[in-house]
Each structure stands twice: as C-alpha cells, then as structure tokens.
Motif scaffolding. Structure first.
Motif, short mmCIF file in Angstrom:
data_model
loop_
_atom_site.label_atom_id
_atom_site.label_comp_id
_atom_site.label_asym_id
_atom_site.label_seq_id
_atom_site.Cartn_x
_atom_site.Cartn_y
_atom_site.Cartn_z
N LEU A 144 0.74 -1.07 -0.07
CA LEU A 144 -0.03 0.12 -0.22
C LEU A 144 0.91 1.26 0.01
O LEU A 144 1.94 1.35 0.79
N TYR A 145 0.35 2.26 -0.95
CA TYR A 145 1.15 3.31 -1.08
C TYR A 145 0.11 4.59 -0.70
O TYR A 145 -0.83 4.55 -1.60
N VAL A 146 0.56 5.29 0.24
CA VAL A 146 -0.53 6.63 0.41
C VAL A 146 0.33 7.93 0.13
O VAL A 146 1.21 7.97 0.44
N PHE A 147 -0.66 8.39 -0.66
CA PHE A 147 -0.17 9.89 -1.36
C PHE A 147 -1.00 10.99 -0.79
O PHE A 147 -2.28 10.70 -0.48
N GLU A 148 -0.57 12.25 -1.07
CA GLU A 148 -1.40 13.38 -0.59
C GLU A 148 -2.55 13.23 -1.73
O GLU A 148 -3.70 13.62 -1.49
N LYS A 149 -2.11 13.11 -2.92
CA LYS A 149 -2.85 12.98 -4.11
C LYS A 149 -2.38 11.82 -4.87
O LYS A 149 -1.39 11.59 -5.27
N VAL A 150 -3.47 11.03 -5.31
CA VAL A 150 -3.04 9.68 -6.04
C VAL A 150 -2.47 10.18 -7.56
O VAL A 150 -3.13 10.62 -8.20
N PRO A 151 -1.26 9.57 -7.71
CA PRO A 151 -0.69 9.70 -8.95
C PRO A 151 -1.41 9.23 -9.96
O PRO A 151 -1.86 7.80 -9.58
N THR A 152 -1.41 9.70 -11.25
CA THR A 152 -1.89 9.00 -12.29
C THR A 152 -0.79 7.96 -12.80
O THR A 152 0.17 8.38 -13.18
N ARG A 153 -1.27 6.91 -12.99
CA ARG A 153 -0.25 5.80 -13.44
C ARG A 153 0.12 5.90 -14.85
O ARG A 153 -0.75 6.14 -15.53
N TYR A 154 1.27 5.56 -14.90
CA TYR A 154 1.79 5.52 -16.57
C TYR A 154 1.00 4.41 -17.29
O TYR A 154 0.83 4.83 -18.70
N GLY A 155 0.44 3.45 -16.95
CA GLY A 155 -0.43 2.32 -17.67
C GLY A 155 -1.44 3.19 -18.00
O GLY A 155 -2.08 3.00 -19.14
N VAL A 156 -2.29 3.75 -17.09
CA VAL A 156 -3.46 4.39 -17.25
C VAL A 156 -3.28 5.52 -18.46
O VAL A 156 -4.31 5.57 -19.44
N VAL A 157 -2.31 6.48 -18.12
CA VAL A 157 -2.27 7.33 -19.26
C VAL A 157 -1.90 6.74 -20.87
O VAL A 157 -2.57 7.07 -21.67
N LEU A 158 -0.94 5.76 -20.73
CA LEU A 158 -0.89 5.09 -21.96
C LEU A 158 -1.91 4.42 -22.31
O LEU A 158 -2.10 4.61 -23.80
N GLY A 159 -2.67 3.74 -21.61
CA GLY A 159 -4.03 3.20 -22.08
C GLY A 159 -4.98 4.21 -22.70
O GLY A 159 -5.50 4.02 -23.73
N ALA A 160 -4.94 5.38 -22.01
CA ALA A 160 -6.10 6.30 -22.50
C ALA A 160 -5.21 6.62 -23.79
O ALA A 160 -6.28 7.15 -24.84
N VAL A 161 -4.14 7.07 -24.20
CA VAL A 161 -3.67 7.45 -25.29
C VAL A 161 -3.95 6.60 -26.38
O VAL A 161 -4.20 7.01 -27.54
N ILE A 162 -3.40 5.32 -26.05
CA ILE A 162 -3.72 4.27 -27.17
C ILE A 162 -5.23 4.21 -27.54
O ILE A 162 -5.89 4.30 -28.72
N GLY A 163 -6.15 4.38 -26.44
CA GLY A 163 -7.73 4.14 -26.87
C GLY A 163 -8.00 5.50 -27.65
O GLY A 163 -8.99 5.41 -28.56
N GLY A 164 -7.37 6.64 -27.32
CA GLY A 164 -7.90 7.83 -28.14
C GLY A 164 -7.30 7.73 -29.64
O GLY A 164 -8.10 8.19 -30.61
N VAL A 165 -6.13 7.23 -30.01
CA VAL A 165 -5.63 7.08 -31.00
C VAL A 165 -6.37 6.01 -31.97
O VAL A 165 -6.80 6.17 -33.18
N LEU A 166 -6.80 4.99 -31.32
CA LEU A 166 -7.74 3.98 -31.89
C LEU A 166 -8.87 4.54 -32.60
O LEU A 166 -9.65 4.42 -33.48
N GLY A 167 -9.43 5.34 -31.31
CA GLY A 167 -10.94 5.76 -31.52
C GLY A 167 -10.80 6.55 -32.83
O GLY A 167 -11.84 6.77 -33.63
N ILE A 168 -9.71 7.58 -33.03
CA ILE A 168 -9.45 8.65 -33.97
C ILE A 168 -9.49 7.73 -35.46
O ILE A 168 -10.01 8.08 -36.58
N VAL A 169 -8.68 6.66 -35.12
CA VAL A 169 -8.51 5.73 -36.76
C VAL A 169 -9.84 5.17 -37.12
O VAL A 169 -10.21 5.29 -38.25
N LEU A 170 -10.59 4.67 -35.90
CA LEU A 170 -11.95 4.10 -36.40
C LEU A 170 -12.50 5.12 -36.89
O LEU A 170 -13.52 4.89 -37.81
N LEU A 171 -12.74 6.42 -36.31
CA LEU A 171 -13.54 7.33 -36.88
C LEU A 171 -13.21 7.97 -38.12
O LEU A 171 -14.37 8.15 -39.00
#
Length: 248
Positions: A144-171
């Motif tokens: 368990l890691y306790v922070f003042e503010k929970v940092p955004t995980r690298y995996g979450v950011v990478l997943g969001a970027v990949i999802g956005g790119v895939l969404g643009i390509v599909l559109l």
C-alpha cells in the motif's frame, strides 16, 4: 522362505495404483491471489482484494488472516482474522477502528477495506487462507502506498492515449467509407439517368418514323377521296349542262 509360504512383497497391481496416485494425482496446494500494489490518498479508503483457488470445496472451517508489516519494519502483526463465519478485528494497532470486512468465503473472496488512510499506513499487507483440509499453500502480499494525491499511473495514461488514437483511426475509417458509399451511390444514380436518356433517344426516332409511316397512307387516302369527289361533281355539272341544252 519355506515352500508354500505367502510372499511379503506387495502385488504389482497395488504398486501401480500407489505410483499413479502419487505421480499422476499429486496433492495440490491452495493458491492465494492479491494485487501487487494499491494506491490511496490521505483521508480516503482503499480495498485490499484477496481471492484464492482450492482443489477442495469451500469448508465451513475456512479462515482468512491479514497481517501488516510497516514500511521499513521487520515484524508483521495480525490486524484481521475471519473464522467460523465471523470477522474479528484485532484491537491492537492503528487499524482497529478502520477495517471493514467486505469478503464472501463462498465466492472465494477475503477482501477488506481500510478507511481514513494516513501516511503511516504505508507498508505490506499479507493475506493467508486456510480451507481445511487444504491448508498448505503460499500467502500473497500487496503493498500500500498512501499519497497526498493519488498519482496518475503510467499505464492508465498510456492506455488512454492508445484508446484515443484507436478511436480517431476508427472514426476516420468510418467517415472514409461513408463518403465513398455516398459517392458510389451518386455515380450509380448518374449512370442510371444517362442510360435512361440514351434509351429514350433510341426509341424516339422509331416512334417518329412509325408516326410518319402511319400518316403517309392517310394523306394519300385523303387525296384520292378529294379527287374522286371532284370528278363526281364535274360529271354532275356536265350532265346538267347537256340536259339544259337538250331542252332548248
């Protein structure tokens, strides 16, 4: 050994059965699963998930034990125990009023919730499960890691970027096929109109020629009729003239 005395060595059938039971069907230990690490913000709550796999049915004597080892500490202390269908929160330590049992043994779930997180809660939590007669197995640990503010995980950011790119390509692909479909449909409509116009041009001369062909005999018939009536009228006038001369 005296003749006729029974042999003391085991029979080959029993030896084969024993070998198959030990080699082909070995004893399977219980397996416990937790997250590798969890993050939480100061003052919030976090769920420590714990599940297990066992070759046995869930026993009424199943038990869950959670232990906590502070960050930088050597010893682990027991903070929670579940047995005989009842949760027990240890009344020693900083978690005594902040732990909540949210698990369900029959769903193979031994999760707990820790409320009101603090920096001092940083450390390693160990989940241990016993499901008699399946009591042999390794525990599982989550940090368990306790922070003042929970940092955004690298995996979450990478997943969001990949999802956005895939969404643009599909559109983009969708728009491309939509435009192409509309263009092809318009071309097909124009082609149909052109073919219809060509067919109309081909049919018009034939209609005109047929009309002309029909009109020609009619004209000749009208001319013949007018000539015949003229000849008849001339004969009548001549006859009248001759009859008048004879009277004189």
């Amino acid at each position: 050994m005296a003749p006729g005395a029974p042999s003391s060595s085991p029979s080959p059938v029993l030896a084969a059965l024993l070998f198959s039971s030990l080699v082909l069907f070995p004893a399977q230990a219980i397996v416990v699963y937790t997250d590798r690490e969890v993050h939480g913000a100061v003052g919030s709550q976090v769920t420590l998930h714990c599940s297990f796999w066992s070759s046995e049915w869930v026993s009424d004597d199943i038990s869950f034990t959670w232990r906590y080892q502070p960050e930088g500490g050597r010893d682990a202390i027991s903070i929670f125990h579940y047995a005989k269908g009842q949760p027990y929160i240890d009344e020693v330590g900083t978690f005594k009023e902040r732990i909540q049992w949210v698990g369900d043994p029959y769903w193979k779930d031994g999760s707990i919730v820790i409320h009101n997180l603090d920096y001092s809660d940083n450390g390693t939590f160990t989940c241990d499960v016993k499901n008699p007669p399946d009591i042999v197995g390794k525990t599982s640990q989550v940090t368990l890691y306790v922070f003042e503010k929970v940092p955004t995980r690298y995996g979450v950011v990478l997943g969001a970027v990949i999802g956005g790119v895939l969404g643009i390509v599909l559109l983009s692909l969708l728009l491309f096929y939509l435009v192409r479909y509309c263009w092809l449909r318009r071309q097909a409509a124009l082609q149909r109109r052109l073919s219809a116009m060509e067919k109309g041009k081909l049919h018009k001369p034939s209609k005109d020629s047929s009309k002309r062909g029909r009109q020609t005999p009619v004209l000749y018939a009208m001319l013949d009729h007018s000539r015949s009536t003229k000849a008849v009228s001339e004969k009548k006038t001549k006859g009248l003239g001759e009859s008048r001369k004879d009277k004189k």
